[in-house]
Design an enzyme around this catalytic site. Structure first.
Site, PDB file in Angstrom:
ATOM      1  N   GLY A 206      38.787  27.530  46.136  1.00  0.00           N
ATOM      2  CA  GLY A 206      40.122  27.220  46.657  1.00  0.00           C
ATOM      3  C   GLY A 206      40.639  28.333  47.527  1.00  0.00           C
ATOM      4  CG  ASN A 207      43.018  27.684  50.492  1.00  0.00           C
ATOM      5  OD1 ASN A 207      44.236  27.571  50.445  1.00  0.00           O
ATOM      6  ND2 ASN A 207      42.216  26.668  50.804  1.00  0.00           N
ATOM      7  NE  ARG A 208      46.744  35.022  47.813  1.00  0.00           N
ATOM      8  CZ  ARG A 208      47.274  36.147  48.279  1.00  0.00           C
ATOM      9  NH1 ARG A 208      46.546  36.951  49.021  1.00  0.00           N
ATOM     10  NH2 ARG A 208      48.519  36.453  48.013  1.00  0.00           N
ATOM     11  CB  SER A 209      47.265  27.237  51.508  1.00  0.00           C
ATOM     12  OG  SER A 209      48.289  26.513  52.113  1.00  0.00           O
TER      13      SER A 209
END
Ligand code: CTP
Length: 398
Positions: A206-209
């Site tokens: 995943g990512n931090r958005s």
């Protein structure tokens, strides 16, 4: 100006009170939160239960109810605007005289926000010199008083006095509030959040958005009159932030593949695509039903996700596309190359070095457009950036 969200709908004791039920619903569709304050006599036409059910809020008519809340003051403090619809001859006279004999008239004295008054009454009453003098007094005091429509009234009489059409009231209301409506009837599609690509039942890529920038664009487009849909991957927003997305259709997805499928259906129907989602560049080549043991994690094979923007290019007619690039430098040449490669009309280069931007309320970067503009965006709110991006999109939509 600040975003107008909280609106008080004052209802006077005229038969047109039933038409205000539709006004309330249409205002809600546009993202306004409505508290209804009827006059006691208006309850002869539409009762408290109807207003509570429609507004999902408590409804009182007198200052003697819920005294602990000091409702005329607390409602006045929370409101961004007030609409009185319908306003009867008696209500107009009471407001003009500065009376405070029910909750609504107390509130009007306590409030200092824009007020729209929508009169509805028989033509003789509207034209009576007393009513006309009262209307003039209200206009002199800065209230916006609409002209009633001309047509047939409840009896056999005909003339000026009818409650105006809902759309005309909303237009007048938004004029009073000076809200830009330059996206009226445009379809805007926004991808937001960050995709998650499941590895096993426990882990994902995943990512931090957070989805906060996409949400800001969605609100701005809705407030400027657009029909807005969001393809939202894993929002990381508070319940209060989610509540600001009223009137926006949200299509929830988790993975890049799901976002891709929804995008293929929705993109052809849109005028503007804002691709603010952080799409994972890769996913595990296969999902493991069982939790992978830590010693085997290094064996996870990845496949690249398709570039969603590039892959929908062949569905493109005359849509405007805004892309985002999260970079750790302000390399404008590389950003321009990315804009061209992605087929985007506009690209926002977001400088995310040192953990900035992700999850925050502010942003900083450059807007790069196909007209050759490089517009620096000094540290500002995501809401302000949303307005700037929509201004640029409008330039290109023509
Ligand atoms: N994007 C997309 N599909 C992907 C990845 C990204 O449509 N698989 C979109 C994003 O929504 C964003 C833009 O492309 O609007 C830029 O994404 P970015 O990650 O900066 O670009 P990449 O192509 O992944 O380039 P890089 O190699 O620099 O990471």
């Amino acid at each position: 100006m600040a975003k107008v969200r909280e609106v008080i709908l004052g209802v006077g004791g005229g038969i047109a009170a039933y038409k205000s039920c539709d006004l309330l619903r249409r205002l809600q569709d546009r993202g306004y939160q409505i508290t209804v304050v009827p006059t006691p006599s208006s309850l002869n036409f539409v009762g408290t239960a109807t207003w509570e059910a429609l507004s999902h809020r408590a409804v009182t008519t007198q200052v003697w109810e819920r005294v602990d809340e000091v409702r005329h003051i607390s409602l006045a403090d929370q409101a961004d605007a007030l609409i009185i619809a319908p306003a009867t001859a008696d209500l107009i006279a009471r407001i003009a005289a500065g009376r405070a004999d029910d909750l609504l008239t107390n509130l009007i004295l306590a409030i200092s926000v824009p007020v729209l008054i929508v009169p509805a009454m028989h033509p003789q009453m509207w034209l009576d010199p007393a009513t006309q003098a009262n209307v003039n007094t209200l206009r002199e005091r800065g209230f916006k008083v609409m002209e009633p429509a001309v047509g047939r009234l409840t009896g056999d009489d005909f003339g000026q006095g009818r409650f105006p059409e809902t759309a005309a009231i909303i237009q007048e209301f938004e004029d009073v509030l000076n809200i830009k409506k330059d996206f009226l009837d445009k379809n805007v599609l926004i991808t937001a959040g960050g995709t998650r690509e499941a590895i096993d039942p426990v882990r994902y890529i995943g990512n931090r958005s957070s989805g906060r920038q996409g949400a800001a664009v969605a609100r701005a487009a809705r407030d400027r009159g657009a029909h807005v849909k969001m393809i939202f991957a894993n929002p990381q927003l508070s319940a209060e932030e989610i509540a600001t997305l009223d009137g926006i259709e949200i299509l929830k997805v988790e993975t890049a593949t799901q976002m891709h499928s929804v995008l293929e259906v929705e993109f052809p129907k849109t005028d503007l695509l804002v691709m603010s989602a952080a799409v994972a560049d890769a996913r595990p080549s296969k999902y493991s039903e069982g939790k992978i043991k830590k010693g085997e994690l290094r064996d996870i094979a990845l496949v690249e996700n398709p570039d969603l923007l590039k892959s929908i290019a062949n569905l493109r007619k005359d849509q405007i596309v805004i892309a985002f690039a999260a970079e750790t430098s302000n390399d404008l040449i590389a950003a321009e190359a990315k804009r061209v490669a992605k087929g985007a009309n506009i690209l926002y280069l977001n400088n995310v070095s040192n953990g900035a931007i992700f999850g925050s309320l502010d942003t900083e970067g450059f807007i790069i457009t196909s007209n050759g503009a490089h517009i620096p965006v000094p540290s500002t709110s995501k809401d302000t950036l949303a307005e700037l991006l929509l201004d640029q999109a409008l330039n290109q939509l023509g």
